[in-house]
Scaffold this motif. Structure first.
Motif, mmCIF file in Angstrom:
data_model
loop_
_atom_site.group_PDB
_atom_site.id
_atom_site.type_symbol
_atom_site.label_atom_id
_atom_site.label_comp_id
_atom_site.label_asym_id
_atom_site.label_seq_id
_atom_site.Cartn_x
_atom_site.Cartn_y
_atom_site.Cartn_z
ATOM 1 N N ALA A 120 -14.111 12.118 -14.651
ATOM 2 C CA ALA A 120 -15.375 12.704 -15.090
ATOM 3 C C ALA A 120 -15.675 12.398 -16.555
ATOM 4 O O ALA A 120 -16.835 12.291 -16.950
ATOM 5 C CB ALA A 120 -15.343 14.213 -14.860
ATOM 6 N N ASP A 121 -14.627 12.231 -17.364
ATOM 7 C CA ASP A 121 -14.836 11.951 -18.787
ATOM 8 C C ASP A 121 -14.961 10.453 -19.077
ATOM 9 O O ASP A 121 -15.022 10.042 -20.240
ATOM 10 C CB ASP A 121 -13.699 12.545 -19.621
ATOM 11 N N GLY A 122 -14.997 9.626 -18.023
ATOM 12 C CA GLY A 122 -15.140 8.184 -18.201
ATOM 13 C C GLY A 122 -13.838 7.420 -18.280
ATOM 14 O O GLY A 122 -13.845 6.183 -18.327
ATOM 15 N N SER A 123 -12.711 8.118 -18.307
ATOM 16 C CA SER A 123 -11.405 7.451 -18.357
ATOM 17 C C SER A 123 -11.145 6.703 -17.051
ATOM 18 O O SER A 123 -11.402 7.228 -15.963
ATOM 19 C CB SER A 123 -10.291 8.477 -18.573
ATOM 20 N N GLU A 124 -10.622 5.485 -17.164
ATOM 21 C CA GLU A 124 -10.372 4.680 -15.982
ATOM 22 C C GLU A 124 -9.008 4.977 -15.374
ATOM 23 O O GLU A 124 -8.049 5.307 -16.074
ATOM 24 C CB GLU A 124 -10.464 3.193 -16.331
ATOM 25 N N TYR A 125 -8.941 4.853 -14.070
ATOM 26 C CA TYR A 125 -7.682 4.991 -13.346
ATOM 27 C C TYR A 125 -6.820 3.748 -13.588
ATOM 28 O O TYR A 125 -7.296 2.721 -14.056
ATOM 29 C CB TYR A 125 -7.944 5.130 -11.848
ATOM 30 N N THR A 126 -5.551 3.842 -13.235
ATOM 31 C CA THR A 126 -4.688 2.673 -13.329
ATOM 32 C C THR A 126 -4.944 1.743 -12.148
ATOM 33 O O THR A 126 -5.200 2.209 -11.034
ATOM 34 C CB THR A 126 -3.194 3.067 -13.366
ATOM 35 N N PRO A 127 -4.888 0.423 -12.366
ATOM 36 C CA PRO A 127 -5.100 -0.513 -11.257
ATOM 37 C C PRO A 127 -3.899 -0.643 -10.334
ATOM 38 O O PRO A 127 -4.039 -1.101 -9.198
ATOM 39 C CB PRO A 127 -5.365 -1.837 -11.974
ATOM 40 N N ALA A 128 -2.725 -0.253 -10.809
ATOM 41 C CA ALA A 128 -1.502 -0.519 -10.034
ATOM 42 C C ALA A 128 -0.357 0.285 -10.605
ATOM 43 O O ALA A 128 -0.469 0.930 -11.646
ATOM 44 C CB ALA A 128 -1.170 -2.015 -10.081
ATOM 45 N N SER A 129 0.757 0.238 -9.916
ATOM 46 C CA SER A 129 2.048 0.675 -10.439
ATOM 47 C C SER A 129 3.091 -0.312 -9.937
ATOM 48 O O SER A 129 2.840 -1.080 -9.006
ATOM 49 C CB SER A 129 2.386 2.107 -10.000
ATOM 50 N N ILE A 130 4.240 -0.330 -10.576
ATOM 51 C CA ILE A 130 5.318 -1.264 -10.227
ATOM 52 C C ILE A 130 6.468 -0.471 -9.631
ATOM 53 O O ILE A 130 6.903 0.529 -10.216
ATOM 54 C CB ILE A 130 5.799 -2.042 -11.465
ATOM 55 N N ARG A 131 6.964 -0.939 -8.477
ATOM 56 C CA ARG A 131 8.057 -0.244 -7.794
ATOM 57 C C ARG A 131 9.274 -1.159 -7.693
ATOM 58 O O ARG A 131 9.151 -2.306 -7.261
ATOM 59 C CB ARG A 131 7.626 0.196 -6.399
ATOM 60 N N VAL A 132 10.406 -0.622 -8.096
ATOM 61 C CA VAL A 132 11.656 -1.369 -8.095
ATOM 62 C C VAL A 132 12.645 -0.667 -7.167
ATOM 63 O O VAL A 132 13.003 0.490 -7.404
ATOM 64 C CB VAL A 132 12.253 -1.472 -9.512
ATOM 65 N N LEU A 133 13.064 -1.363 -6.121
ATOM 66 C CA LEU A 133 14.065 -0.815 -5.205
ATOM 67 C C LEU A 133 15.378 -1.549 -5.389
ATOM 68 O O LEU A 133 15.451 -2.776 -5.244
ATOM 69 C CB LEU A 133 13.590 -0.950 -3.756
ATOM 70 N N GLU A 134 16.428 -0.790 -5.704
ATOM 71 C CA GLU A 134 17.779 -1.329 -5.840
ATOM 72 C C GLU A 134 18.475 -1.288 -4.472
ATOM 73 O O GLU A 134 17.913 -0.806 -3.477
ATOM 74 C CB GLU A 134 18.566 -0.499 -6.852
#
Length: 286
Positions: A133-147
């Protein structure tokens, strides 16, 4: 005309090279949402040199301090673990986007590359990040690391859409019938780490807890807990190569990632994709 092979088993996934996808699937996102196909595997989104530079920097072992993701190492925020107030999530999005630009600085910028590729699949629609609502953008992605021996548990993307507080603002902007999952493989394990798809679809399940059911994974099918009966259903697995983008109907199809085997980690970067309410835009986020 270029033909792309379609895997016709439990679900229909088409495989196509990144250079050809605009010709073959110019409206690929709609094709998936309208169930013409169930997913796309787009190879060579990133080249081996780019991938190698990124993976060489991701050396951390174990989760980030204060992580809400348990023992799994995940870089970047995720809306499905956010509270209804997304202020903290949006601040973490700013930090992750800066981190990601640095991480990919040896090659093509990831955010720009994803916007470019999604645009080729959008049928000419605008592709953008959702905004708070305040104009802040969401993140486009996240990184997942599986051991070794780590996995991602079963879920539908739709359970987060309908049953988690972090989505309360976004649901006013996106098409509610479905949303897609996407990820790019940066490192594949020696064995395991497959995307496992089940013959169970969202409309067949029940979710009585609309507040925290998405995070609690407490859905049922015919009144029986999904976790108890899912292995009785047919399955198919997908093991995409590094540099490949997978985009599929994760909102509708029950899926998980199997345990990683061997010393090489499974590393992916991705999130979600959905149409706006009137399908005039494509949004992507994590």
């Amino acid at each position: 005309m270029i033909q792309s092979p379609v895997v016709k088993s439990l679900y229909n996934f088409a495989t196509v090279n990144a250079e050809e996808v605009a010709q073959v699937y110019p409206n690929g996102i709609q094709d998936i949402c309208d169930r013409q196909i169930d997913g796309l595997i787009i190879e060579n989104i990133l080249n081996p040199t780019e991938i190698g530079k990124v993976v060489s920097q991701l050396n951390r072992k174990g989760p980030l301090e204060g992580s809400p993701f348990g023992d799994i190492l995940i870089y970047g925020p995720a809306l499905y673990v956010s509270s209804e107030d997304t202020g903290k999530y949006c601040q973490e999005a700013v930090e992750f986007r800066h981190f990601c630009r640095q991480l990919f600085s040896g090659g093509r910028d990831f955010e720009r590359r994803m916007s470019e590729v999604l645009s080729t699949l959008s049928g000419g629609r605008v592709v953008e990040l959702p905004k708070a609502a305040d104009g802040s953008e969401y993140t486009p992605a996240s990184i997942r690391v599986l051991e070794t021996d780590q996995f991602m548990g079963w879920h539908f993307e739709n359970q987060f859409l309908h049953c988690t507080p972090g989505y309360r603002e976004l649901i006013n902007k996106i098409e509610l019938s479905d949303h897609l999952a996407y990820f790019v493989v940066l490192s594949d394990p020696e064995a395991g780490g497959e995307l496992v798809l089940y013959d169970i679809q969202w409309h067949e399940t029940e979710w009585t807890d609309r507040e925290n059911g998405g995070r609690g994974c407490n859905g049922t099918i015919n009144g029986r807990p999904l976790a108890e009966v899912m292995e009785e259903y047919s399955q198919m697995t997908i093991s995409p190569k590094p540099g490949s983008l997978v985009i599929f109907d994760g909102g509708r199809i029950l899926h998980r990632v199997s345990a990683v085997k061997g010393k090489r980690r499974r590393i992916t970067i991705g999130g979600f994709v959905a149409f706006s309410r009137q399908r005039e835009k494509v949004f992507y986020w994590s």
